[in-house]
Design an enzyme around this catalytic site. Structure first.
Site, mmCIF file in Angstrom:
data_model
loop_
_atom_site.group_PDB
_atom_site.id
_atom_site.type_symbol
_atom_site.label_atom_id
_atom_site.label_comp_id
_atom_site.label_asym_id
_atom_site.label_seq_id
_atom_site.Cartn_x
_atom_site.Cartn_y
_atom_site.Cartn_z
ATOM 1 N N PRO A 70 0.628 -1.841 -0.144
ATOM 2 C CA PRO A 70 0.031 -0.330 0.224
ATOM 3 C C PRO A 70 0.914 1.344 0.215
ATOM 4 O O PRO A 70 1.660 0.974 0.924
ATOM 5 C CB PRO A 70 -0.553 0.006 1.107
ATOM 6 C CG PRO A 70 -0.103 -1.000 2.086
ATOM 7 C CD PRO A 70 0.553 -1.990 1.093
ATOM 8 N N THR A 71 0.470 2.153 -1.092
ATOM 9 C CA THR A 71 1.242 3.395 -1.444
ATOM 10 C C THR A 71 0.038 5.208 -1.298
ATOM 11 O O THR A 71 -0.339 4.841 -1.808
ATOM 12 C CB THR A 71 2.096 3.245 -1.942
ATOM 13 O OG1 THR A 71 1.318 2.809 -3.441
ATOM 14 C CG2 THR A 71 3.705 2.479 -1.987
ATOM 15 N N GLN A 107 -6.122 -1.865 2.449
ATOM 16 C CA GLN A 107 -5.279 -1.276 3.631
ATOM 17 C C GLN A 107 -6.115 -0.490 4.452
ATOM 18 O O GLN A 107 -5.924 0.629 3.662
ATOM 19 C CB GLN A 107 -3.682 -0.978 3.028
ATOM 20 C CG GLN A 107 -3.110 -1.460 4.153
ATOM 21 C CD GLN A 107 -2.762 0.952 4.695
ATOM 22 O OE1 GLN A 107 -3.397 1.428 3.964
ATOM 23 N NE2 GLN A 107 -2.258 0.915 5.546
ATOM 24 N N HIS A 113 7.841 -0.326 7.720
ATOM 25 C CA HIS A 113 7.337 0.476 6.972
ATOM 26 C C HIS A 113 8.362 0.797 6.310
ATOM 27 O O HIS A 113 8.026 2.309 5.572
ATOM 28 C CB HIS A 113 6.631 1.437 8.181
ATOM 29 C CG HIS A 113 5.164 2.251 7.711
ATOM 30 N ND1 HIS A 113 4.123 1.946 7.717
ATOM 31 C CD2 HIS A 113 5.032 3.234 6.515
ATOM 32 C CE1 HIS A 113 3.088 2.784 6.884
ATOM 33 N NE2 HIS A 113 3.619 3.779 6.328
ATOM 34 N N ARG A 120 14.199 -5.563 -3.069
ATOM 35 C CA ARG A 120 14.846 -4.457 -4.569
ATOM 36 C C ARG A 120 14.975 -5.983 -5.076
ATOM 37 O O ARG A 120 15.401 -5.249 -6.760
ATOM 38 C CB ARG A 120 15.589 -3.704 -4.284
ATOM 39 C CG ARG A 120 15.042 -2.568 -3.258
ATOM 40 C CD ARG A 120 14.100 -1.839 -4.580
ATOM 41 N NE ARG A 120 14.007 -0.568 -3.474
ATOM 42 C CZ ARG A 120 12.501 -1.230 -2.512
ATOM 43 N NH1 ARG A 120 12.196 -2.177 -2.261
ATOM 44 N NH2 ARG A 120 12.203 0.976 -1.947
ATOM 45 N N ARG A 153 7.317 1.541 -2.999
ATOM 46 C CA ARG A 153 8.697 1.721 -3.383
ATOM 47 C C ARG A 153 8.728 1.394 -5.097
ATOM 48 O O ARG A 153 8.743 2.514 -6.282
ATOM 49 C CB ARG A 153 10.347 2.508 -2.768
ATOM 50 C CG ARG A 153 9.620 3.242 -2.120
ATOM 51 C CD ARG A 153 11.158 3.298 -0.977
ATOM 52 N NE ARG A 153 11.115 4.258 0.352
ATOM 53 C CZ ARG A 153 11.115 3.467 1.344
ATOM 54 N NH1 ARG A 153 11.214 2.442 1.737
ATOM 55 N NH2 ARG A 153 11.058 4.284 2.425
#
Length: 408
Positions: free
Chosen positions: A80-81, A130, A280, A315, A335
């Site tokens: 979630p962003t 979320q 987070h 990543r 990200r």
């Protein structure tokens, strides 16, 4: 370099850096305080090596994974962003559609610019919702009801934001409420004219659509953002809040943000179906441990009562393989897909997901594993393993479990 020539997630980050003004890029890229936690999230993955096994047929490889009663094509999803629409118009909708195309879950943030009802229509089998606990119990209940009414199957409660954190990049850039566009910020942003034009053409800061129903009729995006800021974070949230949500929600319930084994054990006792072990993304407590450090202890604490996932610092495809070997069924990242959206919209998001999928496939072949589900600690070696590791019995490698003192 463009999206088509990006060979890894860092390439997409660099493209996004060129396209976004500093105030927007730093909002995605930054952490809290000195950003030590964010750096440690990456460093902890580097503590492990994957030990290959050869003379094994890996001509066919399957990275599909079952999670919460459903099989997904790959063992990762989109974290979630919030405020994704600031980086590319309609980014939340594009993320939902990309998740559907890739057959992976997308965790729509309650701080998104896209309403949960809209996202659920776009990708009904792939959108999770979320939420944070708020200062208004009626809104907590209504968010759960809205998710249920629009057919969302999986609900995620994030518990790791009791108060706002000291995100120094945002403070220096004036990215706070009330929003301040200082002369230096404006001047720097003018170096990214395409973003500025989109920002102006779409009316500035995008609406937090999940919160619009709780504001006054006709409220502006800024007013809705201010309302959100008055109701979250909610430092009074307790275990009873989780109990109420569990009672109201009949589908799979996930808690995101727990790091202590005792907290994980208590969540399992309350009937939670899964945990996302997370700090987070290094954006809340700079001295927090990393999920990879805590994962073995949490796995030992909950056993098979709940399914475990991780996010924060993922990543590379190899990171997801390592997390699986440590006991996590799934991994999430946020990200990289925001950078993909900023770099190239829908194409950039799809490129981010394809890069990770390809890396997982390649790593599985390299270590002699044809199915993701069969990964375990036997493939792992830690950088501090003793010199006699190679003479150990072929049973599971012992991994150190952090010594966490039980709170009394």
């Amino acid at each position: 370099m463009n999206v088509n020539t990006a060979v890894n997630l860092e390439d997409l980050r660099q493209i996004a850096r060129r396209k976004l003004p500093r105030i927007a890029f730093d909002f995605i890229d930054g952490g809290v305080d000195d950003e030590d936690c964010m750096r440690r999230n990456r460093e902890q993955f580097r503590r492990y090596q994957l030990v290959p096994r050869y003379l094994i047929d890996v001509s066919k490889r399957d990275q599909s994974t079952e999670l919460l009663g459903r099989r997904y094509a790959s063992p990762f999803g989109i974290s979630p962003t919030g405020l994704a629409g600031l980086f590319h118009p309609g980014a939340d909708e594009l993320l939902a559609q990309a998740a559907k195309a890739a057959d992976i879950p997308f965790l729509l943030s309650s701080a998104s610019n896209c309403a949960v009802e809209t996202a659920a229509k776009l990708a009904p089998d792939h959108v999770w919702f979320q939420i944070y606990g708020t200062r208004d119990e009626r809104i907590n209940s209504d968010l759960v009801k809205r998710a249920r009414d629009c057919g969302v199957r999986t609900l995620v409660l994030s518990v790791d934001v009791p108060v706002n954190s000291n995100r120094e990049r945002n403070r220096r850039n004036g990215f706070s409420r009330p929003f301040r566009m200082t002369p230096s910020v404006v001047l720097e942003a003018l170096g990214h004219p395409a973003w500025v034009l989109r920002y102006l053409r779409t009316g500035g800061i995008p609406m937090m659509s999940n919160w619009a129903p709780y504001g006054r009729e006709g409220a502006t995006a800024a007013e809705v953002a201010d309302l959100y800021g008055t109701l979250t974070p909610a430092p009074m949230i307790k275990w009873q809040t989780l109990e109420r949500i569990r009672a109201d929600w009949n589908g799979p319930l996930v808690v995101k943000g727990l790091l202590h084994p005792d907290d994980a054990r208590q969540a399992a006792a309350l009937g939670v179906d899964a945990l996302i072990v997370s700090n987070h993304g290094g954006r809340q407590l700079d001295v927090a441990p990393t999920p990879i450090e805590m994962l073995p202890a949490i796995r030992a604490a909950v056993g098979n009562r709940v399914e475990l996932m991780v996010d924060s610092g993922v990543r590379r495809g190899s990171d997801i393989v390592i997390a699986r070997c440590l006991g996590a069924r799934f991994a999430f990242f946020g990200r990289p897909t925001l950078f993909g959206a900023a770099a190239g919209g829908a194409h950039g998001i799809a490129r981010a997901l394809q890069i990770v999928r390809n890396e997982i496939d390649m790593v599985m072949a390299q270590i002699g594993c044809s199915t993701f589900d069969s990964l375990d600690e036997r493939y792992l070696r830690t950088e501090d393993a003793g010199p006699d590791w190679g003479h150990a019995a072929p049973a599971a490698i012992e991994l150190p479990i952090p010594n966490i003192r039980r709170q009394r």
